[in-house]
Scaffold this motif. Structure first.
Motif, PDB file in Angstrom:
ATOM      1  N   GLY B 116       0.783  -1.215   0.000  1.00  0.00           N
ATOM      2  CA  GLY B 116       0.000   0.000   0.000  1.00  0.00           C
ATOM      3  C   GLY B 116       0.823   1.277   0.000  1.00  0.00           C
ATOM      4  N   TRP B 117       2.121   1.179   0.225  1.00  0.00           N
ATOM      5  CA  TRP B 117       2.922   2.396   0.202  1.00  0.00           C
ATOM      6  C   TRP B 117       3.505   2.494  -1.193  1.00  0.00           C
ATOM      7  CZ3 TRP B 117       6.290   1.945   5.221  1.00  0.00           C
ATOM      8  CH2 TRP B 117       5.423   1.789   6.300  1.00  0.00           C
ATOM      9  N   ILE B 134       2.860   8.513   1.856  1.00  0.00           N
ATOM     10  CA  ILE B 134       1.865   7.550   2.332  1.00  0.00           C
ATOM     11  C   ILE B 134       0.468   8.050   1.996  1.00  0.00           C
ATOM     12  CG2 ILE B 134       0.929   6.409   4.359  1.00  0.00           C
ATOM     13  CD1 ILE B 134       3.702   6.731   5.625  1.00  0.00           C
ATOM     14  N   LYS B 135      -0.253   7.218   1.232  1.00  0.00           N
ATOM     15  CA  LYS B 135      -1.594   7.635   0.830  1.00  0.00           C
ATOM     16  C   LYS B 135      -2.670   6.777   1.465  1.00  0.00           C
ATOM     17  CE  LYS B 135      -0.142   9.721  -3.471  1.00  0.00           C
ATOM     18  NZ  LYS B 135       0.330   9.358  -4.800  1.00  0.00           N
ATOM     19  N   GLU B 136      -2.256   5.669   2.043  1.00  0.00           N
ATOM     20  CA  GLU B 136      -3.245   4.758   2.602  1.00  0.00           C
ATOM     21  C   GLU B 136      -3.919   5.403   3.812  1.00  0.00           C
ATOM     22  OE1 GLU B 136      -1.925   0.670   2.480  1.00  0.00           O
ATOM     23  OE2 GLU B 136      -2.687   0.470   4.519  1.00  0.00           O
ATOM     24  N   PRO B 137      -5.239   5.621   3.730  1.00  0.00           N
ATOM     25  CA  PRO B 137      -5.904   6.386   4.796  1.00  0.00           C
ATOM     26  C   PRO B 137      -5.734   5.767   6.186  1.00  0.00           C
ATOM     27  CG  PRO B 137      -7.360   6.101   2.906  1.00  0.00           C
ATOM     28  CD  PRO B 137      -6.157   5.263   2.648  1.00  0.00           C
ATOM     29  N   LEU B 139      -3.340   4.023   7.390  1.00  0.00           N
ATOM     30  CA  LEU B 139      -1.982   4.222   7.901  1.00  0.00           C
ATOM     31  C   LEU B 139      -1.770   5.676   8.308  1.00  0.00           C
ATOM     32  CD1 LEU B 139       0.740   3.035   8.533  1.00  0.00           C
ATOM     33  CD2 LEU B 139       1.355   3.219   6.129  1.00  0.00           C
ATOM     34  N   GLY B 155      -5.668  -2.848   8.555  1.00  0.00           N
ATOM     35  CA  GLY B 155      -6.189  -3.585   7.414  1.00  0.00           C
ATOM     36  C   GLY B 155      -6.381  -5.006   7.874  1.00  0.00           C
ATOM     37  N   GLN B 179       5.029  -2.407  11.226  1.00  0.00           N
ATOM     38  CA  GLN B 179       3.857  -2.975  10.572  1.00  0.00           C
ATOM     39  C   GLN B 179       4.038  -4.484  10.505  1.00  0.00           C
ATOM     40  OE1 GLN B 179       2.128  -1.280   6.816  1.00  0.00           O
ATOM     41  NE2 GLN B 179       2.780  -3.254   6.020  1.00  0.00           N
TER      42      GLN B 179
END
Lengths: 163, 249
Positions: B116-117, B134-137, B139, B155, B179
């Motif tokens: 996801g990154w 980082i775009k994953e909400p 995170l 997730g 993570q």
């Protein structure tokens, strides 16, 4: 010539070793942990804030050294009693026997606590750190320290027959 | 209102404010059981103090070893060139209980390949390697809200644990975190907050955790070296971290 930092550190060695024993319960390992702690403390002494308690800072270093050790080894090895100086209490006549037995019982009750509870009990009740200082040593929120400590003390009180 | 054990204990330890103490006193005046508990807390402390008492002296060998260290330290500090400051990076890290750090020995550097990154990808020009924003909400949310030591699920089967917060040499707010994805590599990473977004500055992936979950301390040496290189400051206290996080909202 050793300065004040060194002198205070040396004066705290017995307390460090006792805390180490409460973590690992092995005399030889406790000595190693104290030695590693002293090495790291001298290396990092410029980072010590003299407005805070030196013992709390050293306890934190020692605890990190203990964690490093446990990460490296999964075997627990032989454990011994939390106090390896069982005759530290001076016997002064028969009338003190009861008091001594009470203290032995307390010592046993503390030794039987789960590791995380025994640790906070030693830090707060014996070395007299505040809840916050203990929380910083262990690296958990203050509420966690308080709940562990409350459970530990009620358990010890129950074993001692204090209601 | 109900008085919980922690508050009774804090009362017995004299750790409450006068107002809070008065409230506890009113409650225990009406309830003998509460009074007995306060006594149990006070007695347990006295017992522990007396039972463990004065710590026994350390062995002569250990004392001599440490006195020698003190002498060496004094000599080094008096050296005219001045000692180079050694920063103890290992104790910088706020201690996360070791069972929360399931990293095995083999460590591989893996910048920007975390699930996801996304390493900056554009169709019109070659991407190469770039610092990953980082775009994953989930995170972003975790980075912005989780206190150090806290874990969150970001997730399905993916756990996030905040390890520590610090500021880099430029004063930028950075967070070290971990993570863990079930059955996959654990990742220890550092993300720093730019004007608008978090970007990954550092990431180390390690093999999936083994059953024991024990971590060799050496697996974090790479991170320590890097932190030293970017002139990272000491970890923020809980209060400093809370203030820095509040500023992001």
């Amino acid at each position: 010539m050793p300065d004040r930092f060194s002198e205070e550190l040396i004066a705290l060695l017995p307390n460090l070793r006792r805390f180490a024993l409460s973590l690992c319960r092995r005399g030889d390992l406790a000595d190693d942990l104290v030695q590693i702690t002293a090495e790291r403390a001298f290396a990092a002494r410029d980072r010590f804030d003299p407005t805070t308690r030196l013992d709390a800072w050293l306890f934190r270093i020692l605890r990190n050294a203990w964690i490093d050790h446990t990460r490296r080894t999964t075997t627990q090895g032989v454990t011994i009693e939390i106090s390896d100086a069982p005759d530290a209490v001076v016997v002064d006549g028969v009338r003190d026997m009861e008091a001594i037995l009470t203290l032995r019982k307390a010592e046993a009750a503390i030794a039987e606590l789960p590791d995380d509870q025994r640790e906070v009990m030693v830090l707060v009740c014996v070395d007299e750190l505040s809840y916050r200082e203990a929380a910083e040593v262990i690296g958990v929120p203050i509420g966690t320290v308080m709940s562990r400590l409350a459970r530990a003390r009620l358990a010890v009180a129950a074993k001692m027959g204090i209601k | 209102m109900a008085i919980d054990d922690e508050r009774l204990m804090a009362y017995a330890d004299g750790a409450l404010s006068p107002d809070e103490a008065a409230e506890v006193e009113r409650a225990i005046a009406e309830d003998e059981a509460l009074a007995a508990k306060v006594a149990a807390f006070a007695d347990s402390r006295t017992m522990a103090k007396r039972a463990l008492g004065a710590a026994p002296p350390v062995s002569d060998t250990l004392a001599a070893t440490i006195r020698a260290m003190a002498e060496a330290d004094a000599a080094r500090r008096q050296a005219p060139t001045g000692s180079t400051q050694v920063i103890d990076l290992a104790s910088r890290r706020r201690t996360v209980p070791f069972w929360q750090l399931p990293i095995a020995a083999s460590v591989a550097l893996a910048v920007g390949v975390l699930g996801g990154w996304v390493v900056s990808q554009r169709a019109d020009k070659p991407a190469g390697i770039a610092v990953a924003v980082i775009k994953e909400p989930a995170l972003v949310e975790a980075l912005t809200t989780a206190k150090s030591g806290e874990s969150a699920e970001i997730g399905p089967g993916v756990a996030f644990t905040a390890i520590a917060s610090f500021r880099d040499g430029e004063g930028q707010f950075c967070r070290e975190f971990e993570q863990d994805r079930v059955g996959d590599a654990s990742v220890v990473a550092v993300a720093c907050r730019g004007d608008e977004a978090w970007s990954v500055r550092f990431a180390v992936a390690s093999a999936a955790s083994d059953e024991t979950g024990y971590v060799p301390a050496s697996s974090l040496d790479t991170l320590d070296a890097w932190l030293s290189a970017i002139d990272a400051g000491a970890p923020l206290s809980d209060e400093e971290e809370a203030a820095a996080l509040a500023d992001l909202r």
